[in-house]
Design a protein around this motif. Structure first.
Motif, mmCIF file in Angstrom:
data_model
loop_
_atom_site.group_PDB
_atom_site.id
_atom_site.type_symbol
_atom_site.label_atom_id
_atom_site.label_comp_id
_atom_site.label_asym_id
_atom_site.label_seq_id
_atom_site.Cartn_x
_atom_site.Cartn_y
_atom_site.Cartn_z
ATOM 1 N N ASN A 1 18.995 -11.472 7.614
ATOM 2 C CA ASN A 1 20.012 -12.021 6.724
ATOM 3 C C ASN A 1 21.381 -11.919 7.385
ATOM 4 O OD1 ASN A 1 21.796 -12.520 4.696
ATOM 5 N ND2 ASN A 1 21.024 -10.936 3.308
ATOM 6 N N GLU A 2 22.017 -13.070 7.604
ATOM 7 C CA GLU A 2 23.291 -13.005 8.317
ATOM 8 C C GLU A 2 24.459 -12.651 7.419
ATOM 9 O OE1 GLU A 2 23.631 -16.663 10.431
ATOM 10 O OE2 GLU A 2 21.905 -16.130 11.695
ATOM 11 N N LYS A 3 24.235 -12.754 6.126
ATOM 12 C CA LYS A 3 25.338 -12.468 5.201
ATOM 13 C C LYS A 3 25.584 -10.971 5.097
ATOM 14 C CE LYS A 3 24.616 -16.354 2.165
ATOM 15 N NZ LYS A 3 23.664 -16.549 1.094
ATOM 16 N N GLY A 4 26.761 -10.639 4.614
ATOM 17 C CA GLY A 4 27.019 -9.239 4.309
ATOM 18 C C GLY A 4 27.384 -8.411 5.511
#
Ligand code: HEM
Lengths: 371, 265
Positions: A213-216
């Motif tokens: 997950n690239e978010k956060g």
């Protein structure tokens, strides 16, 4: 008073406390949307507000203040080497609260289409001298003061000179390894003391590669990475910190369980009625004697293990975890499920022990190979 | 300020204008923007930092200053550890007595306390630092490698603490280390009580025995004794600090090379 203490003694037993924690944990740190909805309905996110923080902290303080009136509790908690662990409890709760509070605030902002608070701050650049240097200086001075004051008021422990012939009961490893020592109750040393540490280290190193997950990145957030945070919290808070607390405060002579208000009685006996899986299958279910052949005797355990590590990931990839499999690809997916199954084997073994008195799934003491 | 006469100048100002001072601190007192940048660049310790940072990166609520504190506590442990080494002799005969002397003979003797509580604090600080890095997702690309270096640092921190635990040579020490090092004896194949160790045998000759297995290699004997004490001492005072320093250097270097403190976007 006594009845409250008695009640606390009972619920702090691992076989009560652990299932309780399991039951509430995933509502507090919901890994999926559905659990998140329940989380919101129950208003559990209130924990991560100022009010929630005050509530968390005052309950911790009340528990400690109440506990310290009891001589048994006091004796364990004020043992010099245990003082840092009492500190650890407060620090972990505080930083847990602080990070979740910021995560929740950012989530709210992002839900309203704003960026996280950090993004707003990051637009401005500041010079390290003096803005950062003075913060570091203050942190450093406070830390020094803390250490000096702590050192003046609490003497480092020194017991009798080493004597290889007299072993204390219980013999405990240093506190940061007590989580591992606690696992020895459920697994043999080659698993709890060698395999698990190795897998933990590999697993931690693998985190950046498994979490695709690239978010956060670069700001606190929860909703964008529910699954990752929830899994991490489970390992860190329950399988690491909680087990250390159990190992430190609740394990007495012979590694028996003692409630926080229970005197450490050396002669406390716990009935050992544990049986191996092979014994259950052959002697209880099939009503016959154990086969002579080791392999035949343990075949059921081996099948179970094979199914657990080999077939279960395949089945899951086709069913529940189809999406995950598609997202991670086969290599990442296999590593991820292996690590997860490895970790989950601990709670599973605990429950098997408590409910069915199972000692080993596979028991080949001839080769020290017990699972 | 130029029109201040010698008499009205403060003592600090006068010191800061001596050639000695100026030769040490090239930039002078950082007043303007240029000087504030130069002071970071010119000083070998300060230049671990970048000159400028996005504002969230200096906030306590973002980093908790935990990485910095881990490093600072490590330095404090090094200093107190060196002082302790003046008094402590790692032999079964002297070790325990030296610890008592530290308490009773050495004036203002809280070095042992600072060292011991500092060690506990460092373990906690490193855990919390890891927790903060996780919660800000700072292990994600491009910082995967630095996270792995961090995991090594975490393990080394606990090993440093573990090896130090034996040195007072009291009951607490040897039995805690006995419990811990017994695990090594259970290593598959190479530990006597580990699965498969009896497979490594030719006929009746076992290769993996209590005097040749993994546990023996760790403690230099069949029991925690003289050899274990010396081994742990050397690891604790020289070996592990050396290794952890190297990893720290890499860690700090990479924080900068990976683009400085993690930030959104
Ligand atoms: C001896 C132990 C350690 C020391 C002295 C140390 C020191 C530092 C320092 C000073 C920073 C700069 C930012 C900050 O203060 O938060 C940093 C960043 C970082 N550390 Fe550590 N660290 C240690 C252990 C660890 C561990 C155990 C991990 C993770 C498993 C880790 C992973 C990272 C990562 C990924 C960054 C970059 C964070 C960012 O850019 O936001 N470190 N470390």
């Amino acid at each position: 008073m006594e009845s409250i203490k008695h009640f606390i003694n009972i619920i702090s037993a691992p076989y009560v406390m652990f299932p309780l924690i399991l039951a509430v944990f995933f509502f507090i740190f919901p890994p999926t949307d559905r659990l998140l909805a329940i989380h919101k309905k129950l208003r559990l996110y209130k924990l991560w507000t100022n009010g929630g923080g005050i509530a968390l902290f005052s309950s911790l303080i009340i528990i400690f203040a109440f506990g310290l009136t009891d001589s048994n509790f006091r004796r364990i908690v004020t043992k010099p080497d245990n003082v840092p662990i009492a500190g650890l409890i407060f620090l972990v709760v505080f930083f847990l609260w602080w990070s979740m509070k910021q995560a929740w605030e950012n989530d709210e902002r992002m839900a309203q289409g704003q960026g996280p608070r950090e993004a707003e701050d990051a637009k401005e650049k500041v010079l390290v001298w003096p803005d950062l240097v003075y913060i570091e200086l203050i942190a450093l001075i406070l830390c020094t003061v803390l250490l000096i004051v702590w050192s003046i008021f609490l003497k480092a422990p020194l017991e009798e000179p080493a004597n290889p012939t007299v072993s204390p009961n219980p013999s405990k490893a240093p506190w940061y390894f007590l989580g591992l020592q606690e696992m020895l109750v459920y697994f043999d040393p080659w698993i709890a003391g060698v395999l698990f540490p190795t897998v933990i280290i590999i697993g931690m190193m693998a985190i950046p590669f498994l979490d695709t997950n690239e978010k956060g990145c670069g700001y606190y957030s929860f909703r964008e990475r529910k699954m990752a945070v929830s899994i991490f919290m489970f390992f860190w808070l329950v399988l690491w910190v909680f087990l250390i607390l159990v190992g430190t405060f609740l394990r007495g002579p012979n590694w028996n369980f003692f409630g926080p208000f229970e005197p450490w009685d050396i002669s406390k006996l716990e009935a050992l009625t544990n049986v191996n899986l092979s014994e259950i299958i052959y002697m209880i279910w099939l009503k016959q004697r154990l086969p002579q052949n080791i392999f035949l005797r343990e075949i059921w355990g081996f099948l179970l293990i094979f199914f657990y590590f080999g077939a279960a990931p395949l089945l899951l990839a086709k069913t529940f975890l189809k999406n995950l499999y598609a997202r991670l690809g086969s290599l990442r997916y296999s590593l991820f499920t292996f690590l997860l199954l490895m970790a989950v084997s601990l709670p599973i073994k605990m429950i098997l022990r408590w409910v069915f008195n199972i000692k080993y799934i596979v028991a080949i003491p001839e080769f020290f190979f017990n699972i | 300020m130029a029109d201040q006469t010698d008499e009205t100048k403060g003592i600090l100002k006068r010191i800061s204008e001596t050639p000695v001072w100026e030769s040490v601190f090239r930039t002078g007192i950082p007043r303007n923007r240029r000087q504030r940048m130069m002071v970071i660049l010119n000083n070998v310790f300060l230049h671990l930092h970048p000159v400028r940072l996005p504002k969230h990166g200096i906030k306590l609520k973002y980093t908790w200053c935990m990485g910095g504190l881990s490093f600072f506590i490590f330095l404090a442990l090094t200093v107190t550890g060196i002082l302790l080494m003046f008094y402590y002799r790692p032999t079964v005969e002297y070790a325990y007595g030296d610890i008592i002397d530290l308490k009773e003979q050495v004036p203002l003797g809280i070095m042992r306390e600072i060292h011991r509580w500092g060690a506990h604090l460092m373990v906690i600080a490193v855990w919390l630092h890891m927790f903060r890095v996780f919660m800000t997702g700072a292990y994600k690309s491009p910082r995967e490698f630095n996270w792995m270096v961090g995991v090594v640092l975490l393990v080394l921190t606990m090993l440093l603490s573990f090896t130090g635990y034996l040195l007072p040579w009291d009951q607490l020490a040897i039995w805690a280390i006995t419990v811990g090092s017994n695990m090594a004896g259970a290593t598959p194949l190479v530990g006597t009580s580990g699965p498969g160790s009896s497979l490594l045998a030719i006929g009746d000759v076992n290769f993996v025995t209590p005097s040749s297995d993994a546990r023996f290699a760790l403690i230099g004997g069949r029991f925690i004794g003289e050899a274990a004490l010396l081994r742990f001492y050397v690891l604790h005072c020289i070996g592990l600090p050396f290794v952890i320093m190297i990893f720290m250097i890499v860690h700090f270097w990479r924080v900068r090379k990976d683009g400085g403190i993690s930030s959104p976007l």
